[in-house]
Design a protein around this motif. Sequence first.
Motif, short mmCIF file in Angstrom:
data_model
loop_
_atom_site.label_atom_id
_atom_site.label_comp_id
_atom_site.label_asym_id
_atom_site.label_seq_id
_atom_site.Cartn_x
_atom_site.Cartn_y
_atom_site.Cartn_z
N ALA A 193 -53.55 49.25 2.25
CA ALA A 193 -53.91 48.11 1.40
C ALA A 193 -53.52 46.80 2.09
CB ALA A 193 -53.23 48.23 0.04
N GLN A 194 -54.23 45.75 1.74
CA GLN A 194 -54.05 44.46 2.40
C GLN A 194 -53.46 43.44 1.42
OE1 GLN A 194 -58.12 43.73 3.33
NE2 GLN A 194 -58.29 45.50 4.72
N VAL A 195 -52.70 42.52 1.95
CA VAL A 195 -52.17 41.42 1.15
C VAL A 195 -53.34 40.54 0.72
CG1 VAL A 195 -50.70 39.37 1.17
CG2 VAL A 195 -49.99 41.44 2.42
N TYR A 196 -53.43 40.25 -0.59
CA TYR A 196 -54.52 39.37 -1.04
C TYR A 196 -54.15 37.91 -0.90
CZ TYR A 196 -57.83 36.76 -3.76
OH TYR A 196 -58.76 35.83 -4.14
N GLY A 197 -53.00 37.54 -1.41
CA GLY A 197 -52.63 36.12 -1.36
C GLY A 197 -51.65 35.77 -2.45
N LYS A 198 -52.00 34.83 -3.27
CA LYS A 198 -51.10 34.24 -4.27
C LYS A 198 -50.51 35.30 -5.20
CE LYS A 198 -51.12 30.65 -7.85
NZ LYS A 198 -51.98 29.65 -8.56
N PRO A 199 -49.18 35.37 -5.30
CA PRO A 199 -48.56 36.29 -6.25
C PRO A 199 -48.81 35.85 -7.69
CG PRO A 199 -47.00 35.59 -4.55
CD PRO A 199 -48.18 34.69 -4.47
#
Length: 482
Positions: A375-381
């Motif tokens: 899985a990849q980091v999307y962005g804003k938590p």
Amino acid sequence: MNQPSTKVAVIGGGVAGATIALRFSELGIDTTVIEQGDTLVNGPPFCHLHAGGNFYREISDEQCLTLLQQAIETAKVFPLAINARATLVALPKTEKTEPLDLLPRLCKLRERYRQLVKEDASNEVLGEPDEYFELYSQSQLQALANSPLPTKITKRSDWLIAFAKHVDMSKLKFPLVLVQEYGWSAFRIAAIAELAQQNLASCHIKLASKVNAIAPRVAPDGWQLTIENQHTKATEQLDFDYVVNACGFKSGEIDDLIKINRQRMVEFKAAYVAHWPQSQGLWPEVLFYGERGTPQGMAQLTPYHNGYFQLHGMTKEITLFEQGLVASSNSSAQPKLPQIFLDKIYHQWPPATVESRTLGAIKHISQFIPEFSSAQVYGKPMFGAQQIPGEDPDLRAMSASFSHKRYARAEIVKASSALNAADAILRDLLNCGLVDVNQLGEGLDKHHFPVTQACQEKQVTELALAYAKARGYPAELAVNVL
């Protein structure tokens, strides 16, 4: 219905403030929402109804039963915001307890759900009461792993097929528990609130507005608020007969303005968004239980369309933070969060922190679902500070409190408690003589939201999508799973 002589101020336009404003203005009570941000329901994102408190083993059975009832009431009022996906509870082999230890509480919840449906058939919003939860053995899960992926849910076991194909069963204790604990969307609630208030003549919204001062009004009883526009810096003074403090984690700031101390805590927490393009099929919400605050803290996987997932890991390296839980003091009702957390709330997260914590969450999940490691980091938590009234950090079921005449606090911990807070404050309005009970009629029914419930699916979805985009989150988080 019309209650022309009473003016109510609701300070804060989060889920609590918006729900209270809709409740009151649907009854014809002149209600003004004063919100510091530029949109409604723009606080900490939430995604769970908590219909039974199964996310919180540490809380009492009484709190779980309260959360169940509050979630049912919320689902009835806001059906367009509900994600009717089941939740799967799994115990890792590292856990000291056993799956069957969960049964006494689950049985109590099922029996309470049965009673509520028996009392009122419209309470059946979580599926059949007898199916509130179901146990699955390892052999059943292995059989499901060999089943084709469904494109829609036709039977409850369909929720487990994608999970069964990917989970490392050797890491788990059996049986697993599938429970009817649904999710809901903060973006869709924001859209519903915005659309409904446009058609409610008694509902007034003052965005980008901050209350800088509150003074008691002597005759008649009430309050005078000094409000500053955050863009123009212009100020105005408005009089109200009743004030509702719905400021969430900043509720103590309003208490301080009127010199009322109140013990409370604030906890900063975060969830993370990941994209797993290889994901296929329909997933349930998945909880891998673990001891909060330890490296084995609960791992939580919340699924959306197109391989997007929201992740929690109840460790201090993922969802929890060192010094993230703070308490009020004798000199102030407002707990003081360290500046590093205020910077995250009001400004931006350091990119390196987003990356490291999201990757940590992905790793935490992949110990049970190995393929999730891609899985990849999307962005804003998804982050925010959660208020907890009193001194018990495990408190989860709370609605409203009253310590001063014509002043109430909406002190919800979970978003699904907002409707209960609205009704508690309505009762205080009645007790103060500010609302005529004889004029309310069917409005006394806590599910009386005719204008709100007239919102259309297409309009709600379009606006929710716009909110998700504007706030920097995937569109998938604004679309109902089912």
